[in-house]
Scaffold this motif. Sequence first.
Motif, short mmCIF file in Angstrom:
data_model
loop_
_atom_site.label_atom_id
_atom_site.label_comp_id
_atom_site.label_asym_id
_atom_site.label_seq_id
_atom_site.Cartn_x
_atom_site.Cartn_y
_atom_site.Cartn_z
N GLY A 117 22.93 -25.89 3.98
CA GLY A 117 23.19 -26.27 5.36
C GLY A 117 21.96 -26.29 6.26
N LEU A 118 20.77 -26.29 5.67
CA LEU A 118 19.57 -26.43 6.50
C LEU A 118 19.14 -27.90 6.49
N ALA A 119 19.11 -28.51 7.66
CA ALA A 119 18.78 -29.93 7.73
C ALA A 119 17.28 -30.14 7.51
N THR A 120 16.93 -31.15 6.73
CA THR A 120 15.53 -31.39 6.39
C THR A 120 14.69 -31.75 7.61
N GLY A 121 15.19 -32.69 8.40
CA GLY A 121 14.40 -33.20 9.53
C GLY A 121 13.89 -32.10 10.44
N PRO A 122 14.80 -31.29 11.00
CA PRO A 122 14.33 -30.22 11.88
C PRO A 122 13.39 -29.25 11.18
N LEU A 123 13.61 -29.01 9.88
CA LEU A 123 12.71 -28.09 9.17
C LEU A 123 11.30 -28.68 9.07
N ILE A 124 11.23 -29.99 8.82
CA ILE A 124 9.91 -30.65 8.78
C ILE A 124 9.21 -30.47 10.13
N ILE A 125 9.98 -30.67 11.18
CA ILE A 125 9.41 -30.55 12.53
C ILE A 125 8.94 -29.12 12.79
N ILE A 126 9.78 -28.16 12.35
CA ILE A 126 9.39 -26.76 12.56
C ILE A 126 8.11 -26.44 11.79
N ALA A 127 8.04 -26.92 10.55
CA ALA A 127 6.84 -26.66 9.75
C ALA A 127 5.61 -27.26 10.43
N ALA A 128 5.74 -28.50 10.91
CA ALA A 128 4.60 -29.14 11.58
C ALA A 128 4.21 -28.37 12.83
N SER A 129 5.23 -27.90 13.57
CA SER A 129 4.92 -27.19 14.81
C SER A 129 4.25 -25.85 14.52
N LEU A 130 4.68 -25.19 13.43
CA LEU A 130 4.04 -23.92 13.09
C LEU A 130 2.58 -24.13 12.73
N ILE A 131 2.31 -25.20 11.97
CA ILE A 131 0.91 -25.51 11.63
C ILE A 131 0.10 -25.73 12.90
N ALA A 132 0.71 -26.47 13.83
CA ALA A 132 0.00 -26.75 15.08
C ALA A 132 -0.24 -25.46 15.87
N LEU A 133 0.79 -24.64 15.93
CA LEU A 133 0.68 -23.39 16.69
C LEU A 133 -0.42 -22.51 16.10
N ALA A 134 -0.38 -22.35 14.77
CA ALA A 134 -1.39 -21.52 14.12
C ALA A 134 -2.79 -22.07 14.39
N SER A 135 -2.92 -23.39 14.36
CA SER A 135 -4.24 -23.99 14.59
C SER A 135 -4.70 -23.78 16.03
N LEU A 136 -3.76 -23.92 16.97
CA LEU A 136 -4.12 -23.73 18.37
C LEU A 136 -4.61 -22.30 18.59
N LEU A 137 -4.00 -21.36 17.87
CA LEU A 137 -4.38 -19.96 18.07
C LEU A 137 -5.65 -19.60 17.31
N PHE A 138 -5.70 -19.97 16.01
CA PHE A 138 -6.68 -19.34 15.13
C PHE A 138 -7.89 -20.18 14.77
N ALA A 139 -7.95 -21.45 15.17
CA ALA A 139 -9.10 -22.27 14.78
C ALA A 139 -10.39 -21.61 15.26
N PRO A 140 -11.44 -21.68 14.45
CA PRO A 140 -12.65 -20.90 14.75
C PRO A 140 -13.36 -21.30 16.05
N GLU A 141 -13.50 -22.59 16.33
CA GLU A 141 -14.25 -22.98 17.52
C GLU A 141 -13.33 -23.17 18.73
N ARG A 142 -12.27 -23.93 18.49
CA ARG A 142 -11.45 -24.39 19.60
C ARG A 142 -10.22 -23.54 19.81
N GLY A 143 -9.95 -22.61 18.89
CA GLY A 143 -8.74 -21.81 18.97
C GLY A 143 -8.71 -20.94 20.22
N LEU A 144 -7.50 -20.60 20.68
CA LEU A 144 -7.36 -19.79 21.89
C LEU A 144 -7.98 -18.41 21.69
N ILE A 145 -7.76 -17.84 20.51
CA ILE A 145 -8.29 -16.50 20.28
C ILE A 145 -9.81 -16.51 20.28
#
Lengths: 265, 373
Positions: B249-277
Motif C-alpha cells: 500500500g505504499l504508492a510509488t510516485g510519492p515515495l519517489i518524490i520523498i526520496a528526491a526531497s530527502l536527497i535535496a534536503l541532505a545536500s542543502l544541509l551537508f554540502a561542503p561549500e554551499r551547505g547550510l552547516i
Amino acid sequence: MPQPTPRHEPNLALHIEDLTVAYNDKPVLWDIDINVPPGVLAAIIGPNGAGKSTLIKAVLGLLKPSAGHIYLHGEPYAKQRRRVGYVPQRSSVDWDFPTTALDVVTMGLYGQLGWLRRPGRAARTKALSALEQVGMADYAERQISQLSGGQQQRVFLARALVQDAQVYFMDEPMAGVDATTERVIIGLLKKLREQGKTVIVVHHDLQTVATYFDFLLLLNVRLIAQGKTSEVYTAENLRAAYGGQIALLQTAQIPQTPPTVAETV
Amino acid sequence: MFEFDFTLRNVMLGAALLGVSSGVLGSFALLRQQSLLGDALAHAALPGVCLGFLLTGSREPLPIFVGALLSGALAAGFTMLLTSRSRLKTDAALGASLSIFFAFGLVLLTFIQSRSGSGQAGLEAFLFGQAAAIVPSDVRLMAVVAVAALLTVALLWKEFKLLTFDPQFAASLGFPRLPLELLLTSILAFAIVIGLQLVGVVLMAAIIIAPAAAARQWSDSLGQMVGLAALFGALAGVSGALLSASGRGLATGPLIIIAASLIALASLLFAPERGLIASAYRARGARRELEQQRVLLDMYGLAQQHSDPSYPSESGMLRALYGGSPEAQLRRLEAAGLAEHTTHVPGEGTHYRLTEAGWARAEAALNSLGHHA
Ligand SMILES: Nc1ncnc2c1ncn2[C@@H]1O[C@H](COP(=O)(O)OP(=O)(O)O)[C@@H](O)[C@H]1O
Ligand SMILES: [Mg+2]
C-alpha cells in the motif's frame, strides 16, 4: 550570381538613421541619427534611463526597433556579426552560475565555432591569452561566483577580446569596479583603438569621460550631440543631456566653450 | 521483502528514465530561474491527457503523451503571450496558466468519470501516478522520449549553456534565442511526459527541481551538476520503486518524490561549500575572528595611549571596552602567539600585553581598514 547589395556608408563604423525604439509603446529612443567614424574610442553618455543600453541592444539586434536603420561598416548587423564584439552590463547575468572564468571567456568563441562544434585546445589557448591580457591569468580555473566585481568585469572583457572584433560595444564596463580594473580596462580600450578598432562604450563617469574618450555621443531619449570630445564636451550639451541632474556634478570642471587645446588622449 | 518481479523491473526502469531526464532538464530550468516552469508544464499536461483519452477512447500511452506535450506547449505559449502582452512577470504568468490549464483538466477529468462505463478509465492515476499499471510498451515509449531529450541536450550542450548563462550574449552571436528557449522548454515537457504515469502531474515539480537543486550544492561546473542531477534523479526513482515494492500500500510516485526531497534536503544541509552547516560554521569562524581582532585592536589602542608597546592591559579594562567577556578571546590570542599574560598583580585581574607578532598584526589590520598607525 548573387546581386552585390549596395553598401550603406561603408566608411562609418556605425551609421544609424532615424532609429526609434519603444517598450510597450513608450518610446525610449526617439528618432536617432548617429555616425561614428572607425578607429575612435567613443563614449555614450546620458542620465539613467536615457536609453544607452537600449541603443546598444538595438544595434546588436537584441530588440526590434519601431523604425530606422542601423549599419556597421556599411552592412546590417546580421552580416557583420563576426566583426562585432559585445560586453553586456555585468549585472545582466547571474554570477552564481556553475562555471569558471576560463569557460566564460571561451563563450566568446561560440559564434565562430558555430552550431554543435565544441571548443577545443585552440579555443582554450585563445581564452587563456585573453585572460592574461586583462591580468586574470591566475584566475582561469576560479569559480566566477568567487571573483570580485572588477574581476568579473575583466572576465567579460576577455570574452569580448577573443571575439577578435572590428567594432566593440561595451555597456558600463567601468561601473562599480576597483581602480586596478579601471586602469586595466582603459589601457585595453586604448590598445584596441591603436589596432584600428572602433570601441563604443557606455560610460557613467563625467569626471573621466573627457580624458578617456575621443568621441562622444550624448543621449537622452533623443541624441543631444555627437562628435569629437573636444567639440561636444561642453557645459551646454551636458546640461541638455542631464537636465537638472547636472547640478550634482562638478560643473566647474567642464568647459563652457569648446577647449582650445585637444585634451583627448 | 519484495520480489524482484517483472512489474517491479518495469517500474524501476521507468523511474530511472524519469530521474535521469528530469535531473538533466531540471538543472537547466533551475539555473534559468524557472523552477515554476516544470510545475506549470506538468499541471498543464492534464487537459491534454484527458483530451487524448477522449479522442481515442483508450489509455494507450502514445495519444496521451502527445496530448500532454501539446497542452504543455500551449500553456508555455500562453505564458509567453501573457508576459509579452501584459505587465505580468514570468512567475505570475506561469502561475496563471498553471491554474487555468489544471482547472480545465480537472473539469475534463470529472466529465470523463461521470460518463457511463468509463469509471475504469483510471485517468485519476495521472494526478498522483500509478506505477503498478506500467507495462513494457510504456517503458519503451519512455525510453524513446528520454533518449530524444538527452540526445538533444548532448548535441546542443554549448548552445544551451550559453543561453542559460547569458541569453543576450548568445543572441548577439547569432544563436536564435526564442527557438532555443522553446526547444529547451519542449524537452522539459518530454521529461514531464515520462513521469505522468509514475508520479502524476501534481507532484512532478519536485522530481524536476529537487535533484538539480541537490546537485548544485555539490558541484561547481555545469557538466558535473547535470551528471550529478541525473544520478540523484535515478537514485530517487529507483529507491522509490524499491521502497514501494517492499511494503504494502505504499504508492510509488510519492515515495519517489520523498526520496528526491530527502536527497535535496541532505545536500542543502551537508554540502561542503554551499551547505547550510558549512556556511554557518564559516560565519561562526568569521565572527570569532572579528571579535578577536577587536580585542587585539583594543589592546593596541591602550598601548598607544600609554606610548608603551608592551603596555599590560588588564582584562577587566578590556571587558569594559569590549562590552563582553574577553577572556576566551585573550586565551585564543595567547594561543596564537599574539598576546601573552604578564605577572599577576595581587588584587587585580590578569594582565595581558601584545607580543611583537600581535603588534604587527594590529597594525596590518588597521592599515587594511584604511587607517594609518
Ligand atoms: N525590458 C524593458 N521593458 C520595459 N521598459 C524598459 C525595458 N528595458 C528598459 N526599459 C526602460 O527604457 C528606458 C531606457 O532604459 P536603458 O536603455 O536601460 O537606459 P540606460 O542604459 O541609459 O540607463 C528606461 O526608462 C527603462 O526603464
Ligand atoms: Mg544601462
